[in-house]
Scaffold this active site. Sequence first.
Site, PDB file in Angstrom:
ATOM      1  N   LYS A   1     -18.086  -6.275  47.209  1.00  0.00           N
ATOM      2  CA  LYS A   1     -19.256  -6.895  47.834  1.00  0.00           C
ATOM      3  C   LYS A   1     -19.601  -8.238  47.202  1.00  0.00           C
ATOM      4  O   LYS A   1     -19.916  -9.202  47.903  1.00  0.00           O
ATOM      5  CB  LYS A   1     -20.472  -5.958  47.737  1.00  0.00           C
ATOM      6  CG  LYS A   1     -20.330  -4.648  48.484  1.00  0.00           C
ATOM      7  CD  LYS A   1     -21.641  -3.882  48.540  1.00  0.00           C
ATOM      8  CE  LYS A   1     -22.213  -3.554  47.187  1.00  0.00           C
ATOM      9  NZ  LYS A   1     -21.364  -2.632  46.399  1.00  0.00           N
TER      10      LYS A   1
ATOM     11  N   ARG B   1     -28.842   1.933  50.810  1.00  0.00           N
ATOM     12  CA  ARG B   1     -27.759   2.856  50.460  1.00  0.00           C
ATOM     13  C   ARG B   1     -28.004   4.261  50.995  1.00  0.00           C
ATOM     14  O   ARG B   1     -27.122   5.109  50.914  1.00  0.00           O
ATOM     15  CB  ARG B   1     -27.583   2.921  48.941  1.00  0.00           C
ATOM     16  CG  ARG B   1     -26.961   1.667  48.360  1.00  0.00           C
ATOM     17  CD  ARG B   1     -26.718   1.822  46.883  1.00  0.00           C
ATOM     18  NE  ARG B   1     -26.075   0.651  46.299  1.00  0.00           N
ATOM     19  CZ  ARG B   1     -25.819   0.501  45.011  1.00  0.00           C
ATOM     20  NH1 ARG B   1     -26.137   1.462  44.177  1.00  0.00           N
ATOM     21  NH2 ARG B   1     -25.238  -0.592  44.564  1.00  0.00           N
TER      22      ARG B   1
ATOM     23  N   ARG C   1     -12.922  -3.446  34.598  1.00  0.00           N
ATOM     24  CA  ARG C   1     -13.902  -4.535  34.548  1.00  0.00           C
ATOM     25  C   ARG C   1     -14.359  -4.817  33.125  1.00  0.00           C
ATOM     26  O   ARG C   1     -14.589  -3.904  32.340  1.00  0.00           O
ATOM     27  CB  ARG C   1     -15.138  -4.196  35.402  1.00  0.00           C
ATOM     28  CG  ARG C   1     -14.932  -4.409  36.874  1.00  0.00           C
ATOM     29  CD  ARG C   1     -16.234  -4.434  37.654  1.00  0.00           C
ATOM     30  NE  ARG C   1     -17.031  -3.232  37.533  1.00  0.00           N
ATOM     31  CZ  ARG C   1     -17.767  -2.719  38.523  1.00  0.00           C
ATOM     32  NH1 ARG C   1     -17.786  -3.311  39.707  1.00  0.00           N
ATOM     33  NH2 ARG C   1     -18.481  -1.645  38.344  1.00  0.00           N
TER      34      ARG C   1
ATOM     35  N   ARG D   1     -19.261  -2.294  30.629  1.00  0.00           N
ATOM     36  CA  ARG D   1     -20.563  -1.688  30.890  1.00  0.00           C
ATOM     37  C   ARG D   1     -20.500  -0.177  30.701  1.00  0.00           C
ATOM     38  O   ARG D   1     -19.464   0.452  30.943  1.00  0.00           O
ATOM     39  CB  ARG D   1     -21.017  -2.002  32.329  1.00  0.00           C
ATOM     40  CG  ARG D   1     -21.416  -3.438  32.522  1.00  0.00           C
ATOM     41  CD  ARG D   1     -22.265  -3.674  33.760  1.00  0.00           C
ATOM     42  NE  ARG D   1     -22.009  -2.779  34.870  1.00  0.00           N
ATOM     43  CZ  ARG D   1     -21.934  -3.188  36.140  1.00  0.00           C
ATOM     44  NH1 ARG D   1     -22.043  -4.462  36.454  1.00  0.00           N
ATOM     45  NH2 ARG D   1     -21.748  -2.318  37.111  1.00  0.00           N
TER      46      ARG D   1
ATOM     47  N   ARG E   1     -20.160   8.175  41.361  1.00  0.00           N
ATOM     48  CA  ARG E   1     -20.856   7.202  42.214  1.00  0.00           C
ATOM     49  C   ARG E   1     -20.184   7.071  43.576  1.00  0.00           C
ATOM     50  O   ARG E   1     -20.848   6.908  44.599  1.00  0.00           O
ATOM     51  CB  ARG E   1     -20.904   5.843  41.502  1.00  0.00           C
ATOM     52  CG  ARG E   1     -21.797   5.836  40.269  1.00  0.00           C
ATOM     53  CD  ARG E   1     -21.696   4.525  39.517  1.00  0.00           C
ATOM     54  NE  ARG E   1     -22.193   3.404  40.307  1.00  0.00           N
ATOM     55  CZ  ARG E   1     -21.879   2.132  40.088  1.00  0.00           C
ATOM     56  NH1 ARG E   1     -21.038   1.820  39.112  1.00  0.00           N
ATOM     57  NH2 ARG E   1     -22.388   1.189  40.837  1.00  0.00           N
TER      58      ARG E   1
END
Length: 282
Positions: free
Chosen positions: A89, A165, A200, A230, A241
């Site tokens: 996104k 969402r 990431r 993270r 998720r």
Amino acid sequence: GDASPCLPHFSDSIALCLTMGASASVADQIATETSKPADASDVSTLEDAKAEIVRLRLALKSAAPEVTGSSAQKKNETVIITGPPAGGKGTQCEVIKELLGVVHLSTGDMLRENIKNETELGKVAANSMNKGELVPDEVIIGIIFDRLKQPDVIARGCLLDGFPRTVGQAEALTNNGCIPTKVIGLLVEDAELVKRVVGRRMDPVTGTIYHVEYKPPPDDEEVKGRLVQRDDDTEETARSRIATYKKNYDAIKSHYAAQLVELDGNRKPSDVSEDIKNLFEA
């Protein structure tokens, strides 16, 4: 009393400015004018009325180049982009912002800001995110609705990234009169998503997001040495998720069936971007 017949014409001009997407400064000027008495009770004589009309026309003319130039060709739109965690996104948001000139509203950025500042909202959000759960609707909805009232969003339109969402969030938007012109759904396979998440890395100094395979950091030992992962960028949290997202996506699809366009997000970002450009330039 003599001035009131002129007011509807000015109101039409205001509506035109807003529709065409004026800047925050012009939006502020419009807000000032519309706060004055609608019955023109503050104008007592014909001469005062004429002076007021001249002043308003000059103000509109000064704003005209802005709202009739290149920015006017970009519709004042509300666009939603939705997709699973690491669905791409963020990359496509940059493309949409450039195309339409809209304000990018990322719920993730807003939530992380609250977490960083250790606000009450941030504590609730952090607890949910660390478990791989969605942040409660009422928390997200409150943040978004406050932002939608700001002058830059009213003037330029917005790109909602990460919201809605859930069907509850989508219904809240609709009930408050916020109807998107397009909803873009990015579809990506689970294995690819996990790979994207686990790889990431973030530069805490610049905020830049890198990926060990897809977007390696520059060949700079100082930058490489300060990169962090993270807390929620683990395979376990990613799969949780993804599963949570899937449970809600069907409801989102149903709610926005008329505006939804689904795109294959497994491809190169540039290929997805090309599809998005074609959507808005058609």
